[in-house]
Design an enzyme around this catalytic site. Sequence first.
Site, PDB file in Angstrom:
ATOM      1  CG  HIS A  58      -1.843  -1.165   1.279  1.00  0.00           C
ATOM      2  ND1 HIS A  58      -3.103  -1.121   0.719  1.00  0.00           N
ATOM      3  CD2 HIS A  58      -1.702  -2.422   1.783  1.00  0.00           C
ATOM      4  CE1 HIS A  58      -3.703  -2.299   0.893  1.00  0.00           C
ATOM      5  NE2 HIS A  58      -2.871  -3.105   1.526  1.00  0.00           N
ATOM      6  CG  ASP A 299      -1.400  -6.359   3.885  1.00  0.00           C
ATOM      7  OD1 ASP A 299      -1.603  -5.281   3.283  1.00  0.00           O
ATOM      8  OD2 ASP A 299      -2.262  -6.895   4.619  1.00  0.00           O
ATOM      9  CG  PHE A 317      -6.957  -3.258  10.932  1.00  0.00           C
ATOM     10  CD1 PHE A 317      -6.926  -4.287  11.863  1.00  0.00           C
ATOM     11  CD2 PHE A 317      -8.162  -2.595  10.714  1.00  0.00           C
ATOM     12  CE1 PHE A 317      -8.074  -4.653  12.559  1.00  0.00           C
ATOM     13  CE2 PHE A 317      -9.314  -2.952  11.406  1.00  0.00           C
ATOM     14  CZ  PHE A 317      -9.274  -3.980  12.329  1.00  0.00           C
TER      15      PHE A 317
HETATM   16 ZN   LIG Z   1      -6.144  -7.140   2.492  1.00  0.00          ZN
END
Ligand SMILES: [Zn+2]
Length: 419
Positions: A58, A299, A317
């Site tokens: 991300h 991630d 998160f």
């Molecule tokens: Zn995810």
Amino acid sequence: MARKLLRGTVDLHGNPLSVLWEEDRILALGPEIPETEADEVLEVEGTVFPGFIDPHVHLRTPGQEHKETLETGARAAAHGGFTTVVTMPNTDPPLDRPELLRGLYEEARQLPVDVRFAACLSVGRKGRAIPEMPLLAEAGAVAFTDDGSWLEDAHVAYQAYAMAAALNRPVLSHPEDPRWHRGGVAHQGERALKLGLPGIPRESEELAVVRDLALARLTGVRLHLQHISAHTSLPHIRRAVAEGLPVTAEVTPHHLLFTDEALETFDPRFKVNPPIREEADRDALRKLLPETWTVMGTDHAPHTVFEKEFDWLEAPFGLSWLDLAFSALYTHLVRPGLVDLATLVEAMTLRPARLLGLGDRGVLKEGKRADLVVVDLAATWQPTPRNTFSRGKNNPLMGEMLFGVVRLTVAAGEVAYRG
Ligand SMILES: [Zn+2]
């Protein structure tokens, strides 16, 4: 044309290995390549691997550049030995229009590593209709995903997966059926119960995996199941693989390294979705790594220091990984003998390259793209907010001594990072 030679390095068995490349292509590999072959010689000590490939990061652009930019994310990637990363489209606005993708690719041309973009599976990630997927593929979408949430409506998902199959792009699915919990923040088990934290049961993942596998069977799509966290999901995936379905499972560093014992610390840097679960889940995921259909994805989810100082219920998160993922996995899995080095490297190179259809990388071979990383495996470093490049400093291993120092990262023949 400039020819560059890397010397002083060894392969993962410790045998001398030099690499010669011209522009962005590897020309030759061997124990001894004469200096006279090259215009420039890079003398570096360490083990040379193909550049790492992360199918799940991300970079928060557009819309949340205070957490990460393409530039800081790409620098963190280069520092961590990654030469290709795929960013998720859960941005603001979400990447569901081709002109957005084209603009981002324009920006990404200046970056030290190859940043690729995945596009949304549904318009606005709302799960009600599919976007103009052929135009998104044409604009460079390497995959389709609504990551951050699951495409719940099976009919819409069927249309999206069938279109992805027709376009020969993988679907990266975040398998989590939200109907299994209300605002869960931790693995639904004894530890969360004791602390009074709302839980997320394994079933929320397992049942989503089952639905996704059924759609893969129906549509023939290349299905990549992101961040598998529950051991109960694995028998279903194994069966599908045995059936011959083109399915891959993603394992993340945090699900391989931590358990929900960390809840006792109340340290929100361990808060992630899907949650880190119990020892049985962690151990089952570790055993999965030798399977060739297992792909490492970090991630990488950077957040500001401020946000991660909220308490467990309020904190966002995710963990920030690009700078230190390899060192963390090498230190805690390879050195203690739980996973062998060749397996870890394959899960971070060749397997993600195959998943993404990037046949020109993922392996050190003549004619392949000159993407490589040199790591001094015997050296240690201590990641800190100051010596890491990501804007996200949210990782509980910050401050810990880790083995494996990246000395050099080369992407498309150019030095992307040199320590
Ligand atoms: Zn995810």
